[in-house]
Design a protein around this motif. Structure first.
Motif, mmCIF file in Angstrom:
data_model
loop_
_atom_site.group_PDB
_atom_site.id
_atom_site.type_symbol
_atom_site.label_atom_id
_atom_site.label_comp_id
_atom_site.label_asym_id
_atom_site.label_seq_id
_atom_site.Cartn_x
_atom_site.Cartn_y
_atom_site.Cartn_z
ATOM 1 N N ILE A 214 20.039 -21.648 -2.350
ATOM 2 C CA ILE A 214 18.820 -21.625 -3.159
ATOM 3 C C ILE A 214 19.232 -21.613 -4.625
ATOM 4 O O ILE A 214 20.026 -20.765 -5.047
ATOM 5 C CB ILE A 214 17.956 -20.381 -2.858
ATOM 6 C CG1 ILE A 214 17.632 -20.268 -1.377
ATOM 7 C CG2 ILE A 214 16.666 -20.428 -3.676
ATOM 8 C CD1 ILE A 214 16.902 -18.982 -1.018
ATOM 9 N N GLU A 215 18.695 -22.542 -5.402
ATOM 10 C CA GLU A 215 18.958 -22.593 -6.835
ATOM 11 C C GLU A 215 17.673 -22.230 -7.569
ATOM 12 O O GLU A 215 16.636 -22.870 -7.390
ATOM 13 C CB GLU A 215 19.458 -23.972 -7.241
ATOM 14 C CG GLU A 215 20.778 -24.332 -6.559
ATOM 15 C CD GLU A 215 21.357 -25.655 -7.038
ATOM 16 O OE1 GLU A 215 21.340 -25.896 -8.260
ATOM 17 O OE2 GLU A 215 21.801 -26.438 -6.182
ATOM 18 N N VAL A 216 17.771 -21.181 -8.388
ATOM 19 C CA VAL A 216 16.606 -20.628 -9.081
ATOM 20 C C VAL A 216 16.774 -20.854 -10.584
ATOM 21 O O VAL A 216 17.758 -20.397 -11.172
ATOM 22 C CB VAL A 216 16.456 -19.119 -8.784
ATOM 23 C CG1 VAL A 216 15.194 -18.573 -9.430
ATOM 24 C CG2 VAL A 216 16.462 -18.861 -7.286
ATOM 25 N N PRO A 217 15.823 -21.542 -11.210
ATOM 26 C CA PRO A 217 15.945 -21.794 -12.653
ATOM 27 C C PRO A 217 15.421 -20.627 -13.491
ATOM 28 O O PRO A 217 14.549 -19.861 -13.057
ATOM 29 C CB PRO A 217 15.070 -23.034 -12.858
ATOM 30 C CG PRO A 217 14.022 -22.923 -11.795
ATOM 31 C CD PRO A 217 14.682 -22.257 -10.620
ATOM 32 N N GLY A 218 15.986 -20.483 -14.679
ATOM 33 C CA GLY A 218 15.488 -19.548 -15.675
ATOM 34 C C GLY A 218 15.409 -20.246 -17.017
ATOM 35 O O GLY A 218 15.447 -21.481 -17.093
ATOM 36 N N ARG A 219 15.313 -19.479 -18.096
ATOM 37 C CA ARG A 219 15.350 -20.057 -19.446
ATOM 38 C C ARG A 219 16.258 -19.182 -20.291
ATOM 39 O O ARG A 219 15.990 -17.986 -20.478
ATOM 40 C CB ARG A 219 13.956 -20.127 -20.067
ATOM 41 C CG ARG A 219 13.967 -20.710 -21.498
ATOM 42 C CD ARG A 219 12.598 -20.648 -22.147
ATOM 43 N NE ARG A 219 11.674 -21.552 -21.481
ATOM 44 C CZ ARG A 219 10.434 -21.227 -21.144
ATOM 45 N NH1 ARG A 219 9.991 -20.000 -21.379
ATOM 46 N NH2 ARG A 219 9.649 -22.097 -20.555
ATOM 47 N N ALA A 220 17.344 -19.753 -20.788
ATOM 48 C CA ALA A 220 18.333 -18.988 -21.538
ATOM 49 C C ALA A 220 17.843 -18.663 -22.942
ATOM 50 O O ALA A 220 17.119 -19.441 -23.563
ATOM 51 C CB ALA A 220 19.645 -19.759 -21.607
ATOM 52 N N THR A 221 18.272 -17.512 -23.395
ATOM 53 C CA THR A 221 18.051 -17.103 -24.781
ATOM 54 C C THR A 221 19.003 -15.960 -25.072
ATOM 55 O O THR A 221 19.672 -15.438 -24.164
ATOM 56 C CB THR A 221 16.587 -16.671 -25.008
ATOM 57 O OG1 THR A 221 16.377 -16.446 -26.405
ATOM 58 C CG2 THR A 221 16.271 -15.398 -24.240
ATOM 59 N N HIS A 222 19.097 -15.553 -26.327
ATOM 60 C CA HIS A 222 19.931 -14.420 -26.684
ATOM 61 C C HIS A 222 19.357 -13.157 -26.042
ATOM 62 O O HIS A 222 18.134 -12.976 -25.974
ATOM 63 C CB HIS A 222 19.980 -14.268 -28.209
ATOM 64 C CG HIS A 222 21.079 -13.370 -28.682
ATOM 65 N ND1 HIS A 222 20.996 -11.990 -28.600
ATOM 66 C CD2 HIS A 222 22.287 -13.649 -29.244
ATOM 67 C CE1 HIS A 222 22.103 -11.464 -29.094
ATOM 68 N NE2 HIS A 222 22.905 -12.452 -29.503
ATOM 69 N N ALA A 223 20.242 -12.296 -25.570
ATOM 70 C CA ALA A 223 19.786 -11.105 -24.867
ATOM 71 C C ALA A 223 18.920 -10.208 -25.741
ATOM 72 O O ALA A 223 18.049 -9.479 -25.237
ATOM 73 C CB ALA A 223 20.985 -10.318 -24.338
ATOM 74 N N SER A 224 19.121 -10.240 -27.060
ATOM 75 C CA SER A 224 18.320 -9.394 -27.945
ATOM 76 C C SER A 224 16.878 -9.860 -28.040
ATOM 77 O O SER A 224 16.005 -9.110 -28.474
ATOM 78 C CB SER A 224 18.946 -9.347 -29.349
ATOM 79 O OG SER A 224 18.887 -10.635 -29.962
ATOM 80 N N THR A 225 16.640 -11.111 -27.620
ATOM 81 C CA THR A 225 15.271 -11.648 -27.616
ATOM 82 C C THR A 225 14.913 -12.128 -26.211
ATOM 83 O O THR A 225 14.357 -13.208 -26.026
ATOM 84 C CB THR A 225 15.150 -12.805 -28.621
ATOM 85 O OG1 THR A 225 16.088 -13.836 -28.271
ATOM 86 C CG2 THR A 225 15.420 -12.334 -30.047
ATOM 87 N N ARG A 226 15.248 -11.308 -25.236
ATOM 88 C CA ARG A 226 15.079 -11.754 -23.861
ATOM 89 C C ARG A 226 13.635 -12.063 -23.509
ATOM 90 O O ARG A 226 13.372 -12.822 -22.571
ATOM 91 C CB ARG A 226 15.654 -10.733 -22.874
ATOM 92 C CG ARG A 226 14.885 -9.437 -22.739
ATOM 93 C CD ARG A 226 15.506 -8.557 -21.664
ATOM 94 N NE ARG A 226 14.787 -7.319 -21.458
ATOM 95 C CZ ARG A 226 13.711 -7.186 -20.686
ATOM 96 N NH1 ARG A 226 13.232 -8.243 -20.051
ATOM 97 N NH2 ARG A 226 13.107 -6.013 -20.567
ATOM 98 N N ASP A 227 12.690 -11.496 -24.242
ATOM 99 C CA ASP A 227 11.298 -11.793 -23.961
ATOM 100 C C ASP A 227 10.936 -13.230 -24.299
ATOM 101 O O ASP A 227 9.891 -13.734 -23.869
ATOM 102 C CB ASP A 227 10.373 -10.833 -24.712
ATOM 103 C CG ASP A 227 10.608 -10.848 -26.221
ATOM 104 O OD1 ASP A 227 11.769 -11.064 -26.631
ATOM 105 O OD2 ASP A 227 9.644 -10.632 -26.968
#
Length: 424
Positions: A214-227
């Motif tokens: 199973i491949e699950v997509p996300g959206r990368a960003t800097h951890a300090s702005t994870r929202d």
């Protein structure tokens, strides 16, 4: 005892060499025949030499891997391999009676974390009657029982009405390529005894197993702005809960043969991989695992059930609804398989055990794992599993087997073979 032994049976039982059983097991355990390794191929050549010394007709051949992979019935593999060898040895001084197959796989799984082992996994240790090492019960003890039974029958001078064929195969652990190739080459029979570890029981059915990804997509960003991003790990969690519900539903009603297994059709996620940097929100998660296939279930139906579960979980989640997970099916594909209900082979093996070693009647059951049984059964060859060792110790650093159990299985095989092929 269920019956008086014939002179041929008594002579063959007397010819079982327990000292040779111990020596042979230690020699085979020292070969690190991990699935897909060069030692897996080397093991086949060493076994071919042993079978040749027994005076059998030996067919040792290099598998045509591209042709097998292109075959519509190809069972799949997981371990990379550039070569693989088939090995069949058949008694040649027989009549026109039936052919009985003694089958076993030569490959073993990797040893895993070496810190959990008491010494080198491929340097067998003997403690009293028990031998420890990778492959001890899964299933080099079974190979040794097959070799010892053949040797005893040959040494006894029994004149067979039919034939005995040893099928020693590669790649069982990752799909069954070796057994598939052997059957495709035309090596068949009228009955098959597979000496997988069965803990003193007679296994007449196997569940199946399929490897999923199973491949699950996300959206990368800097951890300090994870929202501002979307974690693929968080997105996976509703899928994991949905898979647990699917497993419970698929195990709600089971075949009576599988009733003693607490979870006969397990669904297990074996690996999770996500992220490439600690201070980044992961944009992709890959989950791989194993889906149990129910007895008599078409693997395509199991695939559809799983994919429907994942699709419905995605549809019920805001992120996954817009960014659905994808499912693929790499690796081995184990269908289920079973001996036809009421077939006499099961009773014959149980009686052979009673006559050879005594004790309580062997219990019949189904096993919750996939095996080569289903490939032989699919060709119309009645097949059972009966072999030394406890499968609960297989694939672990606690793997071990009792030498006395190998000897008992060997004696059972001797009588079962003589009674299925007949004597002159």
């Amino acid at each position: 005892m269920t019956a008086a032994l014939s002179a041929e049976e008594s002579a063959a039982l007397a010819a079982v060499d327990e000292a040779a059983i111990a020596r042979t097991l230690l020699e085979l355990l020292a070969i690190p025949s991990v699935t897909g390794s060069a030692a897996e191929s080397g093991m086949q050549h060493q076994l071919a030499a042993r079978l040749d010394r027994l005076g059998l007709d030996v067919d040792l051949w290099s598998l045509d891997l591209p042709a097998l992979r292109a075959h519509p019935g190809f069972p799949g593999t997981e371990a990379p391999r550039d070569e693989a060898w088939g090995l069949v040895a058949t008694t040649s001084d027989s009549g026109d009676g039936p052919t009985t197959i003694l089958q076993g796989h030569v490959d073993v799984v990797p040893p895993g974390d070496l810190q959990q082992w008491d010494g080198d996994p491929f340097t067998p240790r003997v403690v009293g009657d028990v031998v420890h090492g990778r492959g001890a019960c899964d299933m080099k003890a079974g190979l040794v029982a097959n070799l010892a039974a053949l040797a005893a029958i040959r040494a006894s001078g029994a004149r067979l009405r039919g034939r005995v064929a040893a099928h020693f195969v590669v790649s069982e652990e990752d799909g069954g390529l070796g057994a598939f190739a052997t059957l495709q080459r035309g090596h068949t029979g009228d009955a098959c005894l597979i000496t997988e570890p069965t803990s003193g029981t007679l296994v007449t059915a196997n569940a199946g197993a399929l490897t999923f990804r199973i491949e699950v997509p996300g959206r990368a960003t800097h951890a300090s702005t994870r929202d501002a991003g979307a974690s693929a790990i968080d997105a996976y969690l509703p899928l994991h809960r949905a898979l647990a519900r699917l497993e419970a539903r698929r195990n709600a009603v089971v075949d009576p043969l599988m009733a003693e297994s607490a979870l006969p059709y397990a669904l297990s996620v074996g690996t999770l991989r996500a992220g490439d940097w600690a201070s980044s929100v992961p944009d992709r998660l890959v989950a791989e695992g194993r889906l149990g296939v129910r007895l008599g279930e078409d693997p395509a139906e199991a695939v559809a059930d799983f994919e429907t579960c994942v699709a419905e979980a995605c549809a019920n989640d805001p992120w996954l609804r817009a960014h659905p997970a994808t499912v693929s099916w790499p690796g081995g594909r184990f269908a289920s398989g079973r001996l036809p209900s009421g077939h006499p082979l099961g009773a014959l093996v149980r009686d052979a055990h009673a006559d050879a070693v005594g004790g309580p009647q062997v219990r019949e059951r189904g096993a919750p794992y996939g095996s080569d049984l289903r490939l032989y059964a699919a060709e119309g060859i009645p097949t059972v599993q009966f072999g030394p060792g406890d499968v609960r110790l297989a694939h672990s650093a606690r793997e071990q087997v009792s030498l006395s159990e190998i000897a008992a299985v060997t004696r059972t095989l001797v009588l079962a073979v003589l009674r299925t092929v007949g004597t002159k």
